[in-house]
Design a protein around this motif. Sequence first.
Motif, mmCIF file in Angstrom:
data_model
loop_
_atom_site.group_PDB
_atom_site.id
_atom_site.type_symbol
_atom_site.label_atom_id
_atom_site.label_comp_id
_atom_site.label_asym_id
_atom_site.label_seq_id
_atom_site.Cartn_x
_atom_site.Cartn_y
_atom_site.Cartn_z
ATOM 1 N N ASP A 154 0.868 -1.180 0.000
ATOM 2 C CA ASP A 154 0.000 0.000 0.000
ATOM 3 C C ASP A 154 0.897 1.221 0.000
ATOM 4 O OD1 ASP A 154 -2.462 -1.405 0.186
ATOM 5 O OD2 ASP A 154 -2.124 -1.677 2.334
ATOM 6 N N ARG A 155 0.532 2.230 -0.809
ATOM 7 C CA ARG A 155 1.334 3.446 -0.925
ATOM 8 C C ARG A 155 0.468 4.673 -0.650
ATOM 9 N NH1 ARG A 155 2.353 0.118 -5.173
ATOM 10 N NH2 ARG A 155 4.466 -0.605 -5.481
ATOM 11 N N ASP A 156 0.978 5.576 0.180
ATOM 12 C CA ASP A 156 0.329 6.854 0.476
ATOM 13 C C ASP A 156 1.423 7.876 0.755
ATOM 14 O OD1 ASP A 156 -2.579 6.201 0.677
ATOM 15 O OD2 ASP A 156 -1.858 4.889 2.299
ATOM 16 N N VAL A 157 1.182 9.120 0.413
ATOM 17 C CA VAL A 157 2.146 10.167 0.755
ATOM 18 C C VAL A 157 2.161 10.318 2.273
ATOM 19 C CG1 VAL A 157 2.706 12.620 0.574
ATOM 20 C CG2 VAL A 157 1.911 11.364 -1.444
ATOM 21 N N LEU A 158 3.339 10.180 2.859
ATOM 22 C CA LEU A 158 3.496 10.346 4.303
ATOM 23 C C LEU A 158 3.854 11.794 4.637
ATOM 24 C CD1 LEU A 158 3.604 9.082 7.147
ATOM 25 C CD2 LEU A 158 6.031 8.605 6.715
ATOM 26 N N PHE A 159 4.854 12.324 3.917
ATOM 27 C CA PHE A 159 5.295 13.700 4.132
ATOM 28 C C PHE A 159 5.300 14.424 2.796
ATOM 29 C CE2 PHE A 159 7.807 11.371 7.482
ATOM 30 C CZ PHE A 159 7.014 11.777 8.542
ATOM 31 N N ASP A 160 4.460 15.435 2.672
ATOM 32 C CA ASP A 160 4.444 16.266 1.480
ATOM 33 C C ASP A 160 5.768 17.024 1.394
ATOM 34 O OD1 ASP A 160 3.541 19.225 0.334
ATOM 35 O OD2 ASP A 160 2.641 17.507 -0.703
ATOM 36 N N GLY A 161 6.216 17.296 0.190
ATOM 37 C CA GLY A 161 7.478 18.001 0.002
ATOM 38 C C GLY A 161 7.551 19.343 0.710
ATOM 39 N N GLY A 162 6.413 20.033 0.844
ATOM 40 C CA GLY A 162 6.394 21.337 1.492
ATOM 41 C C GLY A 162 6.685 21.296 2.980
ATOM 42 N N LEU A 163 6.642 20.124 3.592
ATOM 43 C CA LEU A 163 6.943 20.011 5.022
ATOM 44 C C LEU A 163 8.434 20.112 5.328
ATOM 45 C CD1 LEU A 163 4.523 17.092 5.975
ATOM 46 C CD2 LEU A 163 4.288 19.520 6.568
ATOM 47 N N PHE A 164 9.282 19.896 4.327
ATOM 48 C CA PHE A 164 10.726 19.894 4.548
ATOM 49 C C PHE A 164 11.254 21.315 4.562
ATOM 50 C CE2 PHE A 164 9.704 15.684 3.046
ATOM 51 C CZ PHE A 164 10.501 14.871 3.832
ATOM 52 N N PRO A 165 12.027 21.679 5.577
ATOM 53 C CA PRO A 165 12.478 23.065 5.722
ATOM 54 C C PRO A 165 13.506 23.505 4.686
ATOM 55 C CG PRO A 165 13.508 21.698 7.389
ATOM 56 C CD PRO A 165 12.509 20.839 6.664
ATOM 57 N N ASP A 166 14.193 22.573 4.038
ATOM 58 C CA ASP A 166 15.250 22.950 3.096
ATOM 59 C C ASP A 166 14.723 23.233 1.695
ATOM 60 O OD1 ASP A 166 14.608 20.278 2.833
ATOM 61 O OD2 ASP A 166 16.679 19.574 2.770
ATOM 62 N N GLY A 167 13.438 23.040 1.462
ATOM 63 C CA GLY A 167 12.845 23.357 0.156
ATOM 64 C C GLY A 167 13.302 22.412 -0.935
ATOM 65 N N GLY A 168 12.463 22.235 -1.928
ATOM 66 C CA GLY A 168 12.818 21.418 -3.082
ATOM 67 C C GLY A 168 12.815 19.925 -2.834
ATOM 68 N N HIS A 169 12.337 19.487 -1.684
ATOM 69 C CA HIS A 169 12.311 18.054 -1.390
ATOM 70 C C HIS A 169 11.035 17.458 -1.969
ATOM 71 C CE1 HIS A 169 12.547 14.263 0.777
ATOM 72 N NE2 HIS A 169 13.719 14.618 1.271
ATOM 73 N N GLN A 170 11.170 16.326 -2.628
ATOM 74 C CA GLN A 170 9.999 15.625 -3.141
ATOM 75 C C GLN A 170 9.211 15.016 -1.991
ATOM 76 O OE1 GLN A 170 10.920 12.777 -6.151
ATOM 77 N NE2 GLN A 170 11.071 14.364 -7.704
ATOM 78 N N PRO A 171 7.946 14.687 -2.235
ATOM 79 C CA PRO A 171 7.195 14.010 -1.178
ATOM 80 C C PRO A 171 7.819 12.656 -0.857
ATOM 81 C CG PRO A 171 5.925 14.090 -3.216
ATOM 82 C CD PRO A 171 7.181 14.870 -3.450
#
Length: 187
Positions: A154-171
């Motif tokens: 089963d696959r679901d987004v756990l952490f959206d990319g916008g949650l990462f403080p360094d920016g530019g991180h994929q989900p």
Amino acid sequence: MSAARADLAGTSREFLEMPEGLELDTPRVEDGAAIWRIARDSKVLDLNSSYSYLLWCRDFAGTSVVARDGRGEPVGFVTGYIRPERPETLVVWQVAVDHGQRGRGLAGALLDGLAARVTERLGVRRVETTITPDNTASNRLFTSFAERHGAAVDRDVLFDGGLFPDGGHQPEVLYRIGPLADAAAPR
């Protein structure tokens, strides 16, 4: 089968064969620097501090594994931990293989060896990991692991990319694999 592989796999358990000349083993604190370098050189993993890899080898050695070459040096690793609120679930934190060892099936053999050990010793029935959408190799690795062990994914987004403080991180997409049909006897 070496003593280290027999210890990890149990007495009569089988998993993907380790590539010739390599052995499965439990990480030791002195492996932390080599594991950090392998992670750094992978160019795809989020690199943690060198200190964290030393701690990982001390505190989570029982839920992690390394591959050693003929000289005893680490050439690949899987780090993991048991989810505190879900003790039947192994969370795989990182998987990396030294550039010179890639393409030999080592990552799959490491995962199978670790799954055999934690299933037998800790009663693990599920595996979780997160993978970014662009990491095709990890997607294939964990999908084929699930197939070998007769488990659903089963696959679901756990952490959206916008949650990462360094920016530019994929989900980070959470892969939930399980229940494992028999972690010690892949198909």
